[in-house]
Design a protein around this motif. Structure first.
Motif, PDB file in Angstrom:
ATOM      1  N   GLY A   1       0.806  -1.210   0.000  1.00 34.02           N
ATOM      2  CA  GLY A   1       0.000   0.000   0.000  1.00 34.02           C
ATOM      3  C   GLY A   1       0.841   1.263   0.000  1.00 34.02           C
ATOM      4  O   GLY A   1       0.561   2.225  -0.735  1.00 34.02           O
ATOM      5  N   TRP A   2       1.917   1.277   0.812  1.00 29.86           N
ATOM      6  CA  TRP A   2       2.786   2.459   0.864  1.00 29.86           C
ATOM      7  C   TRP A   2       3.552   2.634  -0.438  1.00 29.86           C
ATOM      8  O   TRP A   2       3.792   3.761  -0.880  1.00 29.86           O
ATOM      9  CB  TRP A   2       3.758   2.344   2.039  1.00 29.86           C
ATOM     10  N   ILE A   3       3.930   1.519  -1.065  1.00 28.91           N
ATOM     11  CA  ILE A   3       4.624   1.617  -2.365  1.00 28.91           C
ATOM     12  C   ILE A   3       3.686   2.216  -3.414  1.00 28.91           C
ATOM     13  O   ILE A   3       4.085   3.086  -4.204  1.00 28.91           O
ATOM     14  CB  ILE A   3       5.122   0.230  -2.805  1.00 28.91           C
ATOM     15  N   ILE A   4       2.442   1.759  -3.421  1.00 32.68           N
ATOM     16  CA  ILE A   4       1.464   2.307  -4.360  1.00 32.68           C
ATOM     17  C   ILE A   4       1.242   3.792  -4.100  1.00 32.68           C
ATOM     18  O   ILE A   4       1.156   4.602  -5.033  1.00 32.68           O
ATOM     19  CB  ILE A   4       0.145   1.533  -4.251  1.00 32.68           C
ATOM     20  N   ALA A   5       1.176   4.176  -2.826  1.00 26.53           N
ATOM     21  CA  ALA A   5       0.997   5.587  -2.489  1.00 26.53           C
ATOM     22  C   ALA A   5       2.158   6.426  -3.006  1.00 26.53           C
ATOM     23  O   ALA A   5       1.956   7.530  -3.550  1.00 26.53           O
ATOM     24  CB  ALA A   5       0.863   5.746  -0.972  1.00 26.53           C
ATOM     25  N   ALA A   6       3.376   5.923  -2.836  1.00 23.66           N
ATOM     26  CA  ALA A   6       4.549   6.652  -3.328  1.00 23.66           C
ATOM     27  C   ALA A   6       4.506   6.809  -4.843  1.00 23.66           C
ATOM     28  O   ALA A   6       4.832   7.885  -5.377  1.00 23.66           O
ATOM     29  CB  ALA A   6       5.821   5.932  -2.890  1.00 23.66           C
TER      30      ALA A   6
ATOM     31  N   ILE B   1      -4.112  13.246   0.704  1.00 28.64           N
ATOM     32  CA  ILE B   1      -5.248  12.350   0.489  1.00 28.64           C
ATOM     33  C   ILE B   1      -4.779  10.915   0.273  1.00 28.64           C
ATOM     34  O   ILE B   1      -5.331   9.966   0.855  1.00 28.64           O
ATOM     35  CB  ILE B   1      -6.077  12.835  -0.712  1.00 28.64           C
ATOM     36  N   THR B   2      -3.742  10.741  -0.550  1.00 31.10           N
ATOM     37  CA  THR B   2      -3.252   9.393  -0.849  1.00 31.10           C
ATOM     38  C   THR B   2      -2.707   8.714   0.401  1.00 31.10           C
ATOM     39  O   THR B   2      -3.046   7.556   0.698  1.00 31.10           O
ATOM     40  CB  THR B   2      -2.153   9.461  -1.921  1.00 31.10           C
ATOM     41  N   LEU B   3      -1.864   9.420   1.135  1.00 32.83           N
ATOM     42  CA  LEU B   3      -1.293   8.843   2.362  1.00 32.83           C
ATOM     43  C   LEU B   3      -2.374   8.578   3.396  1.00 32.83           C
ATOM     44  O   LEU B   3      -2.325   7.571   4.119  1.00 32.83           O
ATOM     45  CB  LEU B   3      -0.229   9.786   2.927  1.00 32.83           C
ATOM     46  N   GLY B   4      -3.364   9.471   3.474  1.00 39.58           N
ATOM     47  CA  GLY B   4      -4.452   9.277   4.428  1.00 39.58           C
ATOM     48  C   GLY B   4      -5.279   8.036   4.102  1.00 39.58           C
ATOM     49  O   GLY B   4      -5.649   7.266   5.004  1.00 39.58           O
TER      50      GLY B   4
ATOM     51  N   VAL C   1      -4.279   5.362   2.405  1.00 40.11           N
ATOM     52  CA  VAL C   1      -3.480   4.154   2.654  1.00 40.11           C
ATOM     53  C   VAL C   1      -3.355   3.897   4.153  1.00 40.11           C
ATOM     54  O   VAL C   1      -3.447   2.745   4.610  1.00 40.11           O
ATOM     55  CB  VAL C   1      -2.087   4.291   2.002  1.00 40.11           C
ATOM     56  N   TYR C   2      -3.164   4.968   4.932  1.00 39.81           N
ATOM     57  CA  TYR C   2      -3.065   4.797   6.389  1.00 39.81           C
ATOM     58  C   TYR C   2      -4.356   4.238   6.958  1.00 39.81           C
ATOM     59  O   TYR C   2      -4.344   3.327   7.800  1.00 39.81           O
ATOM     60  CB  TYR C   2      -2.743   6.140   7.041  1.00 39.81           C
ATOM     61  N   TRP C   3      -5.479   4.775   6.483  1.00 39.69           N
ATOM     62  CA  TRP C   3      -6.768   4.280   6.954  1.00 39.69           C
ATOM     63  C   TRP C   3      -6.994   2.831   6.531  1.00 39.69           C
ATOM     64  O   TRP C   3      -7.513   2.018   7.291  1.00 39.69           O
ATOM     65  CB  TRP C   3      -7.882   5.169   6.414  1.00 39.69           C
ATOM     66  N   SER C   4      -6.570   2.484   5.309  1.00 43.99           N
ATOM     67  CA  SER C   4      -6.723   1.108   4.834  1.00 43.99           C
ATOM     68  C   SER C   4      -5.862   0.141   5.634  1.00 43.99           C
ATOM     69  O   SER C   4      -6.290  -0.984   5.933  1.00 43.99           O
ATOM     70  CB  SER C   4      -6.357   1.019   3.348  1.00 43.99           C
ATOM     71  N   ASN C   5      -4.659   0.575   5.984  1.00 40.98           N
ATOM     72  CA  ASN C   5      -3.750  -0.297   6.731  1.00 40.98           C
ATOM     73  C   ASN C   5      -4.083  -0.376   8.210  1.00 40.98           C
ATOM     74  O   ASN C   5      -3.505  -1.194   8.937  1.00 40.98           O
ATOM     75  CB  ASN C   5      -2.307   0.163   6.561  1.00 40.98           C
ATOM     76  N   SER C   6      -4.999   0.487   8.675  1.00 39.32           N
ATOM     77  CA  SER C   6      -5.338   0.479  10.098  1.00 39.32           C
ATOM     78  C   SER C   6      -6.077  -0.795  10.498  1.00 39.32           C
ATOM     79  O   SER C   6      -6.063  -1.186  11.667  1.00 39.32           O
ATOM     80  CB  SER C   6      -6.193   1.704  10.443  1.00 39.32           C
ATOM     81  N   ASP C   7      -6.725  -1.430   9.536  1.00 37.67           N
ATOM     82  CA  ASP C   7      -7.385  -2.707   9.801  1.00 37.67           C
ATOM     83  C   ASP C   7      -6.383  -3.822   9.523  1.00 37.67           C
ATOM     84  O   ASP C   7      -5.961  -4.016   8.370  1.00 37.67           O
ATOM     85  CB  ASP C   7      -8.611  -2.864   8.897  1.00 37.67           C
ATOM     86  N   PRO C   8      -5.964  -4.570  10.543  1.00 37.93           N
ATOM     87  CA  PRO C   8      -4.924  -5.601  10.318  1.00 37.93           C
ATOM     88  C   PRO C   8      -5.370  -6.706   9.368  1.00 37.93           C
ATOM     89  O   PRO C   8      -4.543  -7.422   8.805  1.00 37.93           O
ATOM     90  CB  PRO C   8      -4.670  -6.148  11.730  1.00 37.93           C
ATOM     91  N   ARG C   9      -6.674  -6.846   9.178  1.00 40.92           N
ATOM     92  CA  ARG C   9      -7.160  -7.914   8.296  1.00 40.92           C
ATOM     93  C   ARG C   9      -7.189  -7.484   6.837  1.00 40.92           C
ATOM     94  O   ARG C   9      -7.391  -8.312   5.956  1.00 40.92           O
ATOM     95  CB  ARG C   9      -8.574  -8.329   8.727  1.00 40.92           C
ATOM     96  N   ARG C  10      -7.004  -6.194   6.580  1.00 43.10           N
ATOM     97  CA  ARG C  10      -7.098  -5.696   5.219  1.00 43.10           C
ATOM     98  C   ARG C  10      -5.982  -4.698   4.956  1.00 43.10           C
ATOM     99  O   ARG C  10      -5.201  -4.355   5.837  1.00 43.10           O
ATOM    100  CB  ARG C  10      -8.458  -5.043   4.977  1.00 43.10           C
ATOM    101  N   GLY C  11      -5.954  -4.216   3.717  1.00 44.73           N
ATOM    102  CA  GLY C  11      -5.004  -3.189   3.312  1.00 44.73           C
ATOM    103  C   GLY C  11      -5.634  -2.352   2.221  1.00 44.73           C
ATOM    104  O   GLY C  11      -6.860  -2.246   2.118  1.00 44.73           O
ATOM    105  N   ALA C  12      -4.809  -1.745   1.396  1.00 39.50           N
ATOM    106  CA  ALA C  12      -5.330  -0.961   0.280  1.00 39.50           C
ATOM    107  C   ALA C  12      -6.011  -1.897  -0.718  1.00 39.50           C
ATOM    108  O   ALA C  12      -5.433  -2.897  -1.128  1.00 39.50           O
ATOM    109  CB  ALA C  12      -4.203  -0.190  -0.394  1.00 39.50           C
TER     110      ALA C  12
END
Length: 283
Positions: free
Chosen positions: A64-69, A109-112, A114-125
């Motif tokens: 997710g962070w790579i995609i955000a970058a 917006i992008t970092l926010g 991805v951060y929100w998506s990664n906040s759930d340990p069961r999911r990601g972006a």
């Protein structure tokens, strides 16, 4: 198949001059009847992981962070390229503050997200979210940076003037209908992937009207010649926020319909008044 259906329906508009809204509505009813006949069992469970992953695959936190970058880097490159292009043609440029403000807003917006998506340990972006971003970038480029895109706006604004300017109106309309059919088919794949099945009872309700309302609320003109691909995304976000907000406060579905209908009516009214003022001013 979506492209073929789009070409078939577009032929009625391009060659026979049938109103596009009527053709689309008639096609919707006809194809729905064909699906009912083709699927007598009502439900088909999708067991193909490739199809199911379209709407149900989530990237790892690192991915997710790579995609955000990559998104931030590409957006910054596009903004800088626009500045260089305008400078090379001697056109006025935006202020440096506004330019960096755009880049910063996209980054936040992008970092926010991805951060929100990664906040759930069961999911990601989600892969579906990345698909929306990619399609938005591609069609925005086509609409604003290509000859075909300019021809689409010209035909939508005034088909007769476009024809006299040498634009092949029939070809443009056919291609637009084919693109629309392809995108509708892709949306169907995403929807089926989310359900992991093809269900005749799903996809009903107001989904058709919501698709129209999303574009109009976002600023696409029903009269043609004005709009942007991001308008549909913004409009869909408005409708989604209305639905989510009314659910959170405990309002009924009827209230959601009333609010959405009121916003849609207001958007169309503003568009009509704007065009009327432009016509009076001779523009």
């Amino acid at each position: 198949m979506g492209v073929a259906i789009g070409a078939f329906q577009g032929a009625f508009v391009s060659f026979l001059g049938v109103p596009s809204f009527v053709v689309t509505l008639a096609g919707s009813l006809a194809w729905q009847g064909l699906i009912l006949r083709a699927l007598p069992q009502g439900v088909i469970v999708i067991q193909n992981d490739t199809v199911n992953n379209v709407a149900n695959y989530f990237f790892s936190p690192t991915g997710g962070w790579i995609i955000a970058a990559l998104v931030i880097a590409c957006s910054a490159l596009a903004v800088v390229r626009g500045i260089v292009t305008r400078r090379s043609y001697g056109l006025p440029r935006e202020s440096i503050v506004l330019t960096f403000g755009k880049i910063a807003a996209i980054a936040v917006i992008t970092l926010g997200v991805v951060y929100w998506s990664n906040s759930d340990p069961r999911r990601g972006a989600p892969l579906a979210g990345l698909l929306v971003v990619v399609l938005l970038v591609v069609w925005s480029f086509v609409a604003r940076r290509t000859t075909f895109g300019r021809h689409v706006y010209a035909v939508g604004g005034n088909a007769e003037a476009a024809r006299r300017a040498g634009i092949n109106v029939i070809r443009i309309r056919m291609i637009v209908f084919m693109i629309s059919g392809a995108m509708a088919a892709l949306g169907g794949v995403v929807f089926a992937s989310r359900l992991r099945s093809v269900d005749l009872s799903a996809g009903g309700g107001t989904i058709l009207l919501d698709a129209i309302a999303a574009a109009v609320i976002g600023g696409v003109s029903l009269f043609g010649g004005r709009g942007h691909p991001r308008a549909a995304v913004l409009g869909s976000l408005v409708i989604a926020m209305i639905a989510n907000g009314t659910d959170l406060v405990g309002y009924s579905a009827s209230t959601q319909y009333i609010i959405t209908g009121g916003i849609l009516l207001a958007a169309v009214t503003l568009d009509t008044l704007s065009r009327r003022r432009m016509a009076v001013a001779g523009r």
